[in-house]
Scaffold this active site. Structure first.
Site, PDB file in Angstrom:
ATOM      1  N   HIS A 101      -9.065 -10.202  -1.286  1.00  0.00           N
ATOM      2  CA  HIS A 101      -8.878 -10.188   0.173  1.00  0.00           C
ATOM      3  C   HIS A 101     -10.039 -11.015   0.693  1.00  0.00           C
ATOM      4  CE1 HIS A 101      -8.221  -7.914   4.164  1.00  0.00           C
ATOM      5  NE2 HIS A 101      -9.193  -8.759   4.368  1.00  0.00           N
TER       6      HIS A 101
ATOM      7  N   ASN B 120      -5.412  -7.303   9.269  1.00  0.00           N
ATOM      8  CA  ASN B 120      -6.416  -8.163   8.658  1.00  0.00           C
ATOM      9  C   ASN B 120      -5.827  -8.873   7.453  1.00  0.00           C
ATOM     10  OD1 ASN B 120      -8.297  -7.129  10.446  1.00  0.00           O
ATOM     11  ND2 ASN B 120      -9.031  -5.601   8.997  1.00  0.00           N
TER      12      ASN B 120
ATOM     13  N   HIS C 269       0.866  -1.186   0.000  1.00  0.00           N
ATOM     14  CA  HIS C 269       0.000   0.000   0.000  1.00  0.00           C
ATOM     15  C   HIS C 269       0.899   1.230   0.000  1.00  0.00           C
ATOM     16  CE1 HIS C 269      -3.714  -2.316   0.706  1.00  0.00           C
ATOM     17  NE2 HIS C 269      -2.906  -3.128   1.365  1.00  0.00           N
TER      18      HIS C 269
ATOM     19  N   ARG D  63      -0.214   4.214  -0.656  1.00  0.00           N
ATOM     20  CA  ARG D  63      -1.059   5.280  -0.063  1.00  0.00           C
ATOM     21  C   ARG D  63      -1.194   6.531  -0.899  1.00  0.00           C
ATOM     22  NH1 ARG D  63      -3.559   1.783   3.217  1.00  0.00           N
ATOM     23  NH2 ARG D  63      -2.403   1.257   5.118  1.00  0.00           N
TER      24      ARG D  63
ATOM     25  N   ASP E 233       2.125  -7.179   2.285  1.00  0.00           N
ATOM     26  CA  ASP E 233       0.943  -6.390   2.673  1.00  0.00           C
ATOM     27  C   ASP E 233       1.399  -5.174   3.496  1.00  0.00           C
ATOM     28  OD1 ASP E 233      -1.599  -5.431   3.043  1.00  0.00           O
ATOM     29  OD2 ASP E 233      -2.218  -6.977   4.466  1.00  0.00           O
TER      30      ASP E 233
ATOM     31  N   GLY F 231      -3.185  -3.079  10.033  1.00  0.00           N
ATOM     32  CA  GLY F 231      -2.070  -3.064   9.105  1.00  0.00           C
ATOM     33  C   GLY F 231      -0.840  -2.402   9.684  1.00  0.00           C
TER      34      GLY F 231
END
Lengths: 429, 318
Positions: A179, A278, A62, A64, A305, A324
Site C-alpha cells: 500500500h 485511501n 478485506h 475482516r 479493495d 474504505g
C-alpha cells in the site's frame, strides 16, 4: 450430475478465445467444450446472450475475520463475492489479530472451506502485528497456503524492513503487495489534495505521497530481485513509474480499483463518508492516466479493495470516519459501464484484468476456461441495466459511492468448482 | 431592476458557495434594518417570540456564540447554548444522536459550530430543524463572510469592482473560503496572500489571485482583511517563527500605505497584535474591526429572522 452451459459467448483471454460454444462440467471440472454438446444426463443452463468468462478473481478484499465481524465475516464476504461474480478472492491480513502466523492462515482457510461459498486465498502480513518492526513468519505462512505477503492498510515507513521483507519473501516466489503512500506526507489527510480540497477546506493527501512510496517500493524490489505488486494505484506519477520499471525489467505488477477508474475527488463535495478511501479519489487527470495504464498493460489487474465498515463507523463526520467501502457487488457493473460500454476496454481485455491477470500474479490455477481446468466460471449479461441498491447487498458494509447509480452489466450466475453459488443475483445456500 | 419575492424560510444556511446573489442581497438588506434595533434603548422586539434556537457548539467560541445568542434574544426567541464540555458528546454520543435529541425538543433552528469540514452538511441531511452553520472545520463560516461583506458595503457603498486582499493562513481558514465565494459572486476581485505553506494548492481555480508577496496583494487594495495566525501552525512547522511571520507577512502601517488611502482594515478576531497585525493598524482610522462585531450581530439577526419568518420583495438584478 453433469452441467451443460449452452450457447454462451465464451471469452477466455488466456487463450485469446472469443466465440459461442457449449461447456460441459462434471465433478467440478470442465470436461468438454465445443458446439452442440449433448445434454444427455446433464442439467442445462441456457447461456444464450450471456458472456461466459473464467471466474473473476478479486485479489484485494478485506474479509475482516477474525476480530472485526461487525464489518464483515467469511460468511457475508464470500456471499458478496458470489453475488458480484467472483469465484476466488484474496483477503488482506489487517484483522484482529493480524494474519501474521500459520495458524491464523489455516484457520481462515478452514473456516472458508466450511462457511464460504467461493474460493478464499489468504495474504499474510509482512511484519508481526503489522507493526512494521519485525518480520512475520512469512515462510511458515506461505507453506501453509498464503499466496502473497502484505502490510496493506498503510505504507511501511521502515525502508530496511521492506527491503528484508522483499528479500525474504522472494525465496518463496511470492509477491509482496504494498500500500504505497508516504505516511509523513499524507499525515491525517482525508482526500486528494487539489482544487476540491482547497475549496472544501479539507486536509489533502497529495499524489506525490504515492509517487514517492511507489518509487521507493520499485527501487527496493529491483535491489532485492523480488516480486512486487502495487495495490490500488491511483496517481499518474505512480503509473509512469511502474511503466518505466516494467520497461527496465523490474518484476513489478499493479492493480487499480473500479472507483479510482471511474470517480474523481468531485464526489467528496457531497461530504458523504462513502467517498472516503485511501488512497483517495483523485482528479480527472489522474483518472485518465489510470485508464491509459490499464489499457497499455502498465496496470495488470483490477481489484476492488473491498473494505466494509459497520454503519455506525461510517455514520460520522467526514474526518472521523474510517476509510474504505465495499466493492465486490458493484465492481463488474462499474467496470462494464465505465470502461467496456465506453469503448475503453474490450471484453477480452476486461476479463483478462479481472481474472487471468490476478491468477497469474498470485500463482493460482485459475483464470482460464479449458478442458481439465476447475470449473470456476462467471456468467454475466453485459447489457443488463440495473440500479445499485446497497440495502440489498450481501456484504455487511452498505457504504458505497455507487449507491443509487445506474449501471449496465451484471453477473447472472457464478459457478465455483462446478456448482452454482449464485443464480439471477441470488446466492444459493 | 425588478421586484421579486425571495425567501429563505426553512432554508439551511450552510455556506456561501451554494448561496445565490439574491439570497445574499436579501440578508444584507435585512441586516441593515436589524442594525437599527441594536442601537435602540430597549432592544427586544417580539418578532421571533415563541421560536427556539439552540447554539450547538462543538468548538470553543466566544464572539460567534455570543453574537448568535444575542441576535436570537433581541428578536424575542428562546436561545439555549450547548457546548461540548457540558453535553453527552463527552460520553461518546454520535453527532446524529445529539442532533436527534435536540430536534426532539421541538427546536426551530440549530446554530452549529464543529471542527469537521462538512459537519453542517451532515447535520442538514439528518436533522429536521433549520441548520445555520457557525463554522465547520476549515470549510465555511457563512455569517462571517456575510458580515465582512456587509461591513465593506456599508463603507464603500458597493462590493462590485473592489479589490479585496485577504492576508494570512488561507489553508486553515473557513473565513477566507466564505469570503472567496461571497465576494466574487458580488463582483469583487479577491487577492490572497500569505506563506506558500499556508496557501491551499489550486485555490486559484476558484477565480482568485494568489500572491506570496503580501505587497502584491496590498497594491491598490480597497479592503485588507487580515486573518488570525494560530501559533500551533508554527509548531507544525508551517512557518519558522512569529517574528519572521510578522516581518514578512505582518500588516503594519508601512505595508498598508501600499493600499488605497481609504482602504478598510478588517480582522475576524481574535487578533494577535504584533503578529499578523500591528496595533497602530488595528486601532487606526482605517480599521473597522470593532464595527465588524456589531455588523455580525445585525447579520445574524437577519439570518435568524429570514430562516424563520421568510422573505420579501426586494430589488434585484439577479
Amino acid at each position: 450430475m453433469k452441467l451443460l452451459l449452452k450457447g454462451g459467448r465464451i471469452v477466455n483471454p488466456a487463450q485469446g478465445f472469443d466465440a459461442i460454444a457449449d461447456i460441459l462440467i462434471e465433478n467440478g471440472h470442465i470436461i468438454e467444450m465445443g458446439d452442440q454438446l449433448s445434454a444427455e444426463g446433464a442439467e442445462v443452463f441456457d447461456a444464450q446472450g450471456f458472456v461466459v468468462a473464467p471466474g473473476l478473481i478479486d485479489m484485494h478484499v478485506h474479509l475482516r475475520e477474525p476480530g472485526l465481524e461487525a464489518k464483515e465475516d467469511i460468511v457475508s464476504g464470500t456471499r458478496a463475492a458470489a453475488a458480484g461474480g467472483f469465484t476466488t478472492i484474496a483477503c488482506m491480513p489487517n484483522t484482529k489479530p493480524v494474519v501474521d502466523s500459520a495458524i491464523i492462515v489455516s484457520g481462515i482457510l478452514h473456516r472458508a472451506q466450511y462457511e464460504g461459498v467461493v474460493n478464499v486465498k489468504v495474504i499474510g502480513a509482512l511484519s508481526k502485528g503489522q507493526l512494521g518492526t519485525e518480520l512475520a513468519e512469512i515462510g511458515d505462512m506461505i507453506l501453509t497456503g498464503a499466496v502473497a505477503i502484505s502490510d496493506d492498510g498503510s505504507s511501511l515507513n521502515n525502508n530496511s524492513l521492506l527491503k528484508t521483507g522483499l528479500e525474504y519473501t522472494s525465496m518463496f516466489h511470492c509477491p509482496v503487495i504494498t500500500h504505497s503512500e508516504d505516511d509523513s506526507l499524507v499525515e491525517d489527510g482525508v482526500m486528494h489534495e487539489g482544487a476540491v480540497s482547497a475549496m472544501l477546506g479539507m486536509k489533502g493527501r497529495p499524489a506525490v505521497a504515492e509517487d514517492i512510496a511507489v518509487a521507493r517500493d520499485i527501487m527496493l524490489a529491483e535491489y532485492a530481485d523480488a516480486k512486487l505488486h502495487i495495490a490500488h494505484v491511483s496517481s499518474k506519477g505512480a503509473v509512469e513509474l511502474i511503466r518505466q520499471a516494467k520497461k527496465k525489467g523490474v518484476n513489478v505488477t499493479a492493480e487499480v480499483t473500479p472507483h479510482h477508474l471511474t470517480l474523481t475527488d468531485e464526489a467528496v463535495k457531497s461530504f458523504d463518508t462513502a467517498t472516503k478511501v485511501n488512497p483517495p479519489l483523485r482528479s480527472a487527470d489522474h483518472v485518465a492516466a489510470l485508464i491509459e495504464g490499464l489499457q497499455d498493460g502498465t496496470i495488470d489487474a483490477i481489484a476492488t479493495d473491498h473494505a466494509p465498515h459497520a454503519f455506525e463507523e461510517k455514520d460520522m463526520e467526514y474526518k472521523q470516519a474510517p476509510s474504505g467501502f465495499t466493492g465486490m457487488e458493484t465492481a463488474l457493473g462499474v467496470i462494464l459501464t465505465g470502461l467496456y460500454h465506453t469503448g475503453k476496454l474490450t471484453l477480452l481485455e476486461l476479463i483478462e484484468r479481472m481474472s487471468t491477470a490476478p491468477a497469474r500474479i498470485l500463482g493460482l490455477k485459475a483464470g482460464t476456461i479449458e478442458v481439465g481446468s476447475p470449473a470456476d466460471i462467471t456468467i454475466f449479461d453485459a447489457d443488463l441495466e440495473w440500479v445499485v441498491d446497497s440495502s440489498k447487498f450481501y456484504t455487511r458494509g452498505k457504504q458505497t459511492p455507487f449507491d443509487k447509480k445506474a449501471l449496465k452489466g451484471k453477473a447472472v450466475a457464478t459457478i465455483v468448482n462446478g456448482k452454482f453459488v449464485m443464480r439471477n443475483g441470488e446466492v444459493c445456500t | 431592476m425588478s421586484k421579486r419575492l425571495i425567501s429563505l424560510r426553512g432554508k439551511d444556511i450552510l455556506g456561501l458557495e451554494t448561496m445565490t446573489v439574491s439570497e445574499m442581497e436579501l440578508i444584507l438588506a435585512t441586516a441593515q434594518e436589524m442594525k437599527s434595533v441594536i442601537d435602540r434603548d430597549i432592544k427586544k422586539v417580539p418578532t421571533l417570540r415563541g421560536k427556539s434556537i439552540v447554539n450547538l457548539f462543538f468548538e470553543a467560541s466566544t464572539r460567534t456564540r455570543t453574537s448568535f445568542e444575542l441576535a436570537g434574544k433581541y428578536l424575542g426567541a428562546d436561545v439555549v447554548n450547548i457546548t461540548t464540555s457540558a453535553s453527552s458528546v463527552t460520553k461518546g454520543e454520535s453527532l446524529r444522536d445529539t442532533l436527534y435529541t435536540v430536534e426532539a425538543m421541538g427546536v426551530d433552528v440549530i446554530v452549529m459550530r464543529h471542527s469537521a469540514d462538512g459537519a453542517a452538511q451532515y447535520a442538514a441531511k439528518v436533522a429536521k430543524p433549520v441548520i445555520v452553520n457557525a463554522g465547520d472545520g476549515a470549510h465555511e463560516h457563512p455569517t462571517q463572510g456575510l458580515l465582512d461583506m456587509f461591513s465593506i458595503k456599508e463603507k464603500k457603498g458597493t462590493l462590485s469592482g473592489l479589490k479585496v486582499a485577504i492576508i494570512g493562513d488561507i489553508l486553515h481558514s473557513r473565513v477566507a473560503r466564505s469570503n472567496v465565494w461571497g465576494l466574487q459572486k458580488m463582483g469583487a476581485e479577491v487577492h490572497l496572500a500569505g506563506p506558500k505553506t499556508l496557501m491551499p494548492r489550486d485555490i486559484e481555480q476558484t477565480g482568485v489571485y494568489v500572491h506570496n508577496r503580501v505587497e502584491d496583494a496590498l497594491d491598490g487594495a480597497d479592503v485588507v482583511n487580515v486573518l488570525r495566525i494560530q501559533r500551533e501552525r508554527q509548531h507544525k512547522g508551517l512557518f519558522p517563527s512569529a517574528r519572521e511571520y510578522a516581518r514578512i507577512f505582518g500588516i503594519n502601517q508601512a505595508r498598508l500605505n501600499l493600499a488605497k488611502p481609504d482602504a478598510l482594515i478588517m480582522h475576524p478576531g481574535p487578533m494577535n497584535r504584533g503578529l499578523e497585525i500591528s496595533p497602530d493598524v488595528a486601532y487606526g482610522d482605517q480599521s473597522v474591526i470593532q464595527e465588524q462585531v456589531k455588523n455580525g450581530l445585525a447579520v445574524r439577526m437577519a439570518v435568524l429572522f429570514l430562516v424563520l419568518m421568510g422573505g420579501k420583495d426586494i430589488e434585484t438584478t439577479a
